[in-house]
Design an enzyme around this catalytic site. Sequence first.
Site: not given
Length: 473
Positions: A276, A279, A308, A343, A361, A384
Amino acid sequence: MTTNLIWFRNDLRVTDNPALTNACKDQNATVIALYIATPEQWKMHHMSARQAYFIHVRLTELQKELAELNIQLLYQSCNNFTDSIDVIDNICQEYQINQLFYNRQYEFNEHKRDCLIKKKLKKSVKCIELDGNLFTIPLTIRNGKGEMYKVFTPFRNTFLDQFIQTDYHLYEQPEPRENQKIKSKKIPAFDYPTEKFEFFSPITKKALQRLEEFCAEKVEGYTEKRDIPSLDYTSQLSAYLALGVLSVRQCLHHLTQEYPRFWENQKSGAFSWFNELIWREFYQHLMVAHPRLCKHKPFIEWTDNIQWKNNKDHFEQWKAGNTGYPIIDAAMRQLNQTGWMHNRLRMITASFLVKDLLIDWRWGEQYFMSQLTDGDLAANNGGWQWAASTGTDSTPYFRIFNPTTQGQRFDPEGIFIKQWLPELKQVPTKLIHTPHQWAEKVGKPLNYPNPIIIHDIARKVTLEAFEKAKKTD
C-alpha cells in the site's frame, strides 16, 4: 555567522526530517523555522475544515517540539502560493538568512512555487532542497525505454529491486541548539474554516504509538482482515503521512523491527501493508510524470468524452448517505462524521457515484477532499481515477461493483452498516443489505430511503456511455 531557515510544509515533524537535520548540522549556525498558511490556496484545493484543524493543532505541538530544540517557529499567513514567494523573500531579508532548507513537494503548483522562489532568492540565499516524503525520487524508477511505468506491478517490481539494495536510514532528531534563545508566539487562528475532531492525535508520541501497535499487533492479520470495515485492521496512519507527522521511512523502520526481510514473503500481511505504501509512491511519481493529473484531467484521455448525467439530486443523496444502498450510505456517513473512510469503502462509494449514478468522478474527488482529514492530492486522485476507470492501471470500465453484493461480501453480518445506520438496527442480518425486502415482507415502514437507482439498469447505461465515448475518440 550563518543563519539557516527551515521551511515546514507537509513535513510537520522533528524526527526523520532531512531538511531540519541538515539545517542544524552546523552547530554554530542560527536556525529558524517557518510555516506559511495559504487559506485561499487551501480553498482552491478544497482542503477540509478537519484537515485545517489538524494542521493548526499539529503546528502548536510542532512549536513545542522545536522549542525543546531552542528553535523558534515563525508563523505567517498569505493568500496563496504566489504571495508566499514574497513572504519568504521578506523573512530572508529580515532575519538575514543565508540558507533556506525544505523538503520537496512534487505536485504541479507546489513545484512551480518552489522554482519561482529559487529564482527570486538566487543571488542572496542558497536554497537547499531535500527529499523527505517518499522512498524514492520521482522519475528515478523507469521502464526499459526510460519512461515512467503506467502499470503498478512492474513499477513495484523495479521499486523492490532498488529498495532491497538501498539503506533506508532515519535522519536523527537534532540536538538542542546552544546559545540560542527563542520567543514563542501562540499560533493564531487560521483565516479558514476549521472543524474539531478527535480521530487523529496531533501528538508525535501518540502517532508513533499507533504505528508501533499496528506493526506489532495487526500487521500479521492485515491481508485477511484489511477489507472488513467493521474490524480495526487498517493502519489509520494516512493523515500522519499526508501532513508529514510521520514519514514512510519511519513506517518501514517499525515494520522491519517486527518483520525483518518481510519482502521475501509477498503473501504476508507485512508485505501487503508495504504494498500500500508503494501504491502511495506510484501515485506521487505519476503526478510528476504526467502533470495533467494535477489539473483535473483523466489519465486515459478518451474518457474525457464521457457524457455524464451529473444529476445534482443524486449527488446530494450520495453525499448525505441517503442512496438506499446500506453499504454506500454507511460509508458516506462515516466520512461525514469522522473525516475518514475505510479504504475498501472508498472504492465502493467511488464506483457507485461514477458507475451507477454516472456522475463525473471529479465531483466525488472534490467532495472527498472537502471532508477528509487525510486529504492528499496524489492518493485521492489516484484512487478516484482507479475507481472511475479513467486512470492508469485502473479497473476496466466494464467492471462495475454491485453495491448490494459488495456489502454482502465485506460486511456480511451488517455490523458496520448498523453502526452508521441506526434506522436499520431492527432489520435481520440476512436482509440487512436489502432492507426494503424485509420491510415489505413484514409490512413495516422503514425510516430509510428507497434505492435512488436500480443497479442492473444503471450498469447498462454506464457501459453504453463508456463505449460511446471510446468510439468517438
